[in-house]
Design a protein around this motif. Sequence first.
Motif, PDB file in Angstrom:
ATOM      1  N   ALA A 159       0.163  -1.791 -68.517  1.00  0.00           N
ATOM      2  CA  ALA A 159      -0.464  -2.423 -67.351  1.00  0.00           C
ATOM      3  C   ALA A 159      -0.271  -1.573 -66.100  1.00  0.00           C
ATOM      4  CB  ALA A 159       0.115  -3.822 -67.148  1.00  0.00           C
ATOM      5  N   VAL A 160       0.927  -0.994 -65.941  1.00  0.00           N
ATOM      6  CA  VAL A 160       1.162  -0.091 -64.808  1.00  0.00           C
ATOM      7  C   VAL A 160       0.277   1.139 -64.914  1.00  0.00           C
ATOM      8  CG1 VAL A 160       2.884   1.357 -63.671  1.00  0.00           C
ATOM      9  CG2 VAL A 160       3.526  -0.913 -64.500  1.00  0.00           C
ATOM     10  N   GLU A 161       0.136   1.671 -66.118  1.00  0.00           N
ATOM     11  CA  GLU A 161      -0.714   2.849 -66.312  1.00  0.00           C
ATOM     12  C   GLU A 161      -2.167   2.541 -65.986  1.00  0.00           C
ATOM     13  OE1 GLU A 161      -2.219   5.644 -70.026  1.00  0.00           O
ATOM     14  OE2 GLU A 161      -0.270   4.647 -70.142  1.00  0.00           O
ATOM     15  N   LYS A 162      -2.656   1.375 -66.437  1.00  0.00           N
ATOM     16  CA  LYS A 162      -4.034   0.994 -66.120  1.00  0.00           C
ATOM     17  C   LYS A 162      -4.221   0.819 -64.620  1.00  0.00           C
ATOM     18  CE  LYS A 162      -5.242   0.606 -70.492  1.00  0.00           C
ATOM     19  NZ  LYS A 162      -6.233   1.514 -71.124  1.00  0.00           N
ATOM     20  N   GLY A 163      -3.198   0.259 -63.957  1.00  0.00           N
ATOM     21  CA  GLY A 163      -3.292   0.105 -62.510  1.00  0.00           C
ATOM     22  C   GLY A 163      -3.343   1.434 -61.793  1.00  0.00           C
ATOM     23  N   TRP A 164      -2.570   2.393 -62.249  1.00  0.00           N
ATOM     24  CA  TRP A 164      -2.604   3.729 -61.648  1.00  0.00           C
ATOM     25  C   TRP A 164      -3.962   4.391 -61.845  1.00  0.00           C
ATOM     26  CZ3 TRP A 164       2.544   6.894 -62.156  1.00  0.00           C
ATOM     27  CH2 TRP A 164       3.558   6.195 -61.487  1.00  0.00           C
ATOM     28  N   GLU A 165      -4.539   4.222 -63.043  1.00  0.00           N
ATOM     29  CA  GLU A 165      -5.852   4.795 -63.284  1.00  0.00           C
ATOM     30  C   GLU A 165      -6.908   4.173 -62.383  1.00  0.00           C
ATOM     31  OE1 GLU A 165      -6.568   4.227 -67.400  1.00  0.00           O
ATOM     32  OE2 GLU A 165      -5.254   5.878 -68.053  1.00  0.00           O
ATOM     33  N   THR A 166      -6.783   2.873 -62.128  1.00  0.00           N
ATOM     34  CA  THR A 166      -7.735   2.204 -61.239  1.00  0.00           C
ATOM     35  C   THR A 166      -7.617   2.722 -59.817  1.00  0.00           C
ATOM     36  OG1 THR A 166      -7.596   0.220 -62.635  1.00  0.00           O
ATOM     37  CG2 THR A 166      -8.525  -0.035 -60.421  1.00  0.00           C
ATOM     38  N   LYS A 167      -6.382   2.967 -59.378  1.00  0.00           N
ATOM     39  CA  LYS A 167      -6.167   3.475 -58.027  1.00  0.00           C
ATOM     40  C   LYS A 167      -6.384   4.978 -57.908  1.00  0.00           C
ATOM     41  CE  LYS A 167      -2.747  -0.117 -56.994  1.00  0.00           C
ATOM     42  NZ  LYS A 167      -1.339  -0.387 -56.603  1.00  0.00           N
ATOM     43  N   GLY A 168      -6.622   5.648 -59.017  1.00  0.00           N
ATOM     44  CA  GLY A 168      -6.861   7.086 -58.975  1.00  0.00           C
ATOM     45  C   GLY A 168      -5.607   7.923 -58.888  1.00  0.00           C
ATOM     46  N   LYS A 169      -4.448   7.364 -59.235  1.00  0.00           N
ATOM     47  CA  LYS A 169      -3.211   8.137 -59.192  1.00  0.00           C
ATOM     48  C   LYS A 169      -3.144   9.071 -60.397  1.00  0.00           C
ATOM     49  CE  LYS A 169      -0.365   4.814 -56.642  1.00  0.00           C
ATOM     50  NZ  LYS A 169       0.912   4.052 -56.654  1.00  0.00           N
ATOM     51  N   PRO A 170      -2.580  10.269 -60.230  1.00  0.00           N
ATOM     52  CA  PRO A 170      -2.506  11.204 -61.367  1.00  0.00           C
ATOM     53  C   PRO A 170      -1.434  10.763 -62.364  1.00  0.00           C
ATOM     54  CG  PRO A 170      -1.434  12.139 -59.443  1.00  0.00           C
ATOM     55  CD  PRO A 170      -2.075  10.863 -58.974  1.00  0.00           C
ATOM     56  N   LEU A 171      -1.694  11.014 -63.640  1.00  0.00           N
ATOM     57  CA  LEU A 171      -0.768  10.689 -64.710  1.00  0.00           C
ATOM     58  C   LEU A 171      -0.225  11.969 -65.327  1.00  0.00           C
ATOM     59  CD1 LEU A 171      -2.768   7.851 -66.518  1.00  0.00           C
ATOM     60  CD2 LEU A 171      -1.020   7.607 -64.758  1.00  0.00           C
ATOM     61  N   ALA A 172       0.994  11.899 -65.825  1.00  0.00           N
ATOM     62  CA  ALA A 172       1.623  13.062 -66.458  1.00  0.00           C
ATOM     63  C   ALA A 172       1.236  13.116 -67.934  1.00  0.00           C
ATOM     64  CB  ALA A 172       3.142  12.999 -66.293  1.00  0.00           C
ATOM     65  N   THR A 173      -0.065  13.143 -68.192  1.00  0.00           N
ATOM     66  CA  THR A 173      -0.555  13.156 -69.571  1.00  0.00           C
ATOM     67  C   THR A 173      -0.149  14.414 -70.330  1.00  0.00           C
ATOM     68  OG1 THR A 173      -2.434  11.790 -68.866  1.00  0.00           O
ATOM     69  CG2 THR A 173      -2.605  12.879 -70.999  1.00  0.00           C
ATOM     70  N   PRO A 174      -0.265  15.627 -69.765  1.00  0.00           N
ATOM     71  CA  PRO A 174       0.177  16.813 -70.520  1.00  0.00           C
ATOM     72  C   PRO A 174       1.655  16.764 -70.890  1.00  0.00           C
ATOM     73  CG  PRO A 174      -1.202  17.452 -68.667  1.00  0.00           C
ATOM     74  CD  PRO A 174      -0.912  16.003 -68.498  1.00  0.00           C
ATOM     75  N   TYR A 175       2.478  16.276 -69.979  1.00  0.00           N
ATOM     76  CA  TYR A 175       3.904  16.163 -70.276  1.00  0.00           C
ATOM     77  C   TYR A 175       4.145  15.171 -71.404  1.00  0.00           C
ATOM     78  CZ  TYR A 175       8.822  14.901 -69.651  1.00  0.00           C
ATOM     79  OH  TYR A 175      10.149  14.631 -69.863  1.00  0.00           O
ATOM     80  N   SER A 176       3.441  14.035 -71.373  1.00  0.00           N
ATOM     81  CA  SER A 176       3.593  13.034 -72.417  1.00  0.00           C
ATOM     82  C   SER A 176       3.175  13.583 -73.772  1.00  0.00           C
ATOM     83  CB  SER A 176       2.759  11.792 -72.076  1.00  0.00           C
ATOM     84  OG  SER A 176       2.814  10.837 -73.109  1.00  0.00           O
ATOM     85  N   LYS A 177       2.067  14.307 -73.816  1.00  0.00           N
ATOM     86  CA  LYS A 177       1.617  14.883 -75.083  1.00  0.00           C
ATOM     87  C   LYS A 177       2.611  15.923 -75.595  1.00  0.00           C
ATOM     88  CE  LYS A 177      -3.346  14.185 -74.364  1.00  0.00           C
ATOM     89  NZ  LYS A 177      -4.669  14.853 -74.244  1.00  0.00           N
ATOM     90  N   ALA A 178       3.203  16.694 -74.698  1.00  0.00           N
ATOM     91  CA  ALA A 178       4.163  17.716 -75.117  1.00  0.00           C
ATOM     92  C   ALA A 178       5.418  17.080 -75.707  1.00  0.00           C
ATOM     93  CB  ALA A 178       4.525  18.608 -73.939  1.00  0.00           C
ATOM     94  N   VAL A 179       5.884  15.997 -75.090  1.00  0.00           N
ATOM     95  CA  VAL A 179       7.087  15.325 -75.598  1.00  0.00           C
ATOM     96  C   VAL A 179       6.800  14.648 -76.933  1.00  0.00           C
ATOM     97  CG1 VAL A 179       8.739  13.484 -75.147  1.00  0.00           C
ATOM     98  CG2 VAL A 179       8.081  15.025 -73.303  1.00  0.00           C
ATOM     99  N   LEU A 180       5.657  13.971 -77.040  1.00  0.00           N
ATOM    100  CA  LEU A 180       5.325  13.290 -78.282  1.00  0.00           C
ATOM    101  C   LEU A 180       5.121  14.268 -79.434  1.00  0.00           C
ATOM    102  CD1 LEU A 180       2.876  10.487 -77.080  1.00  0.00           C
ATOM    103  CD2 LEU A 180       5.240  10.239 -77.821  1.00  0.00           C
ATOM    104  N   SER A 181       4.654  15.469 -79.111  1.00  0.00           N
ATOM    105  CA  SER A 181       4.447  16.452 -80.173  1.00  0.00           C
ATOM    106  C   SER A 181       5.752  16.954 -80.769  1.00  0.00           C
ATOM    107  CB  SER A 181       3.644  17.635 -79.631  1.00  0.00           C
ATOM    108  OG  SER A 181       4.374  18.330 -78.626  1.00  0.00           O
TER     109      SER A 181
END
Length: 347
Positions: A159-181
């Motif tokens: 829910a926090v992530e969806k709220g950030w996307e609505t407000k246009g805040k940047p997400l640490a998606t590359p970092y998340s993908k690197a850790v999950l890998s």
Amino acid sequence: MFRWLNGPGNVFRQPLPGSTNYLNAYDRSGNLLRARDSPKGRNSEGEAEEKDEDKEKDVDEGETNDLEVNVETATVKSKKAQRPSPKAMMDGVPLPKETAEDLMPFPMNRQFRSQAVLSEELKNAIYERVVVQGKSVRNVSAALGVEMRRVGAVVRLKAVEKGWETKGKPLATPYSKAVLSMLPQTPYIPNDPQVHESINDLPVHRATTLQLFHPVSESRHFTRRDAGQAFQRDLKPAEDRIPHTELYQMEKWRYEGMQRDERIQRMREQNEKDIQAKKEKEERRREKEKMEVTRVDHGRSVFRFQDVRVDERVGEDGRGRAGVGARYGIPHQDRKKGQIKIPTKVE
């Protein structure tokens, strides 16, 4: 150090995709152990699964779930599914799944195994079922094999992530993908969901942490309900304190010979009654709070006043959970020297 970096450590300059790339997965020469076992790239997936299962039995020997047979079977099945999907390729040859030896990130600590984490697809499925489809956290937990507290945490964070996307805040998606890998993941398979963790562990009650000698006659049938009352008068038995009591009830009905369709129908009716009872209980709590609490709104802040009695809060012995300082606890006397621990009479 430079000799290792230019020798066995050179393989970590370009990490193998779809694999954890731990040190224990390679030998001293920098060769991948599971690739060495299948040099010609033969399809040894079935053999790797059998070896993996045998190693997991050696590592996790004795870990069984006595409360729910279905959950126990699914957990054994999920230990193989918690490995990353075999997308790792070496010289164009698919590699077998990782074994228990490949999941040891610390070479000197051979007892530690890297545990699987929720994949991004599984997190999205949890959020979809709870928020969009309106299913309860308990049902989603039982269906996907994820503990209820983790389901709630995933929903809140999503829910926090969806709220950030609505407000246009940047997400640490590359970092998340690197850790999950770099970690083993539990995949999301819609038609065959894999159990991520044990969801029906019995919580430890404070009353059961004491040493207790409770003599009974040999002819008495001593049950779990009697054991709970021996520790505390109103302590429920184990089958009533586990997170998913409905799984125990379903297994009990199956043991009694009830047909599957009838079990499912009775469980649906019971779930509807439980949901309705929870709604009524929450409504009564709100009405009671509305009558007892006086609210004073000052614009920026709202003050809440409530009349209380000290004896109702802390109780007669001063150990009430609603009292001030209750969470700090009072030391028990069960191990203190001079205390009589052996029963002096039989009731």
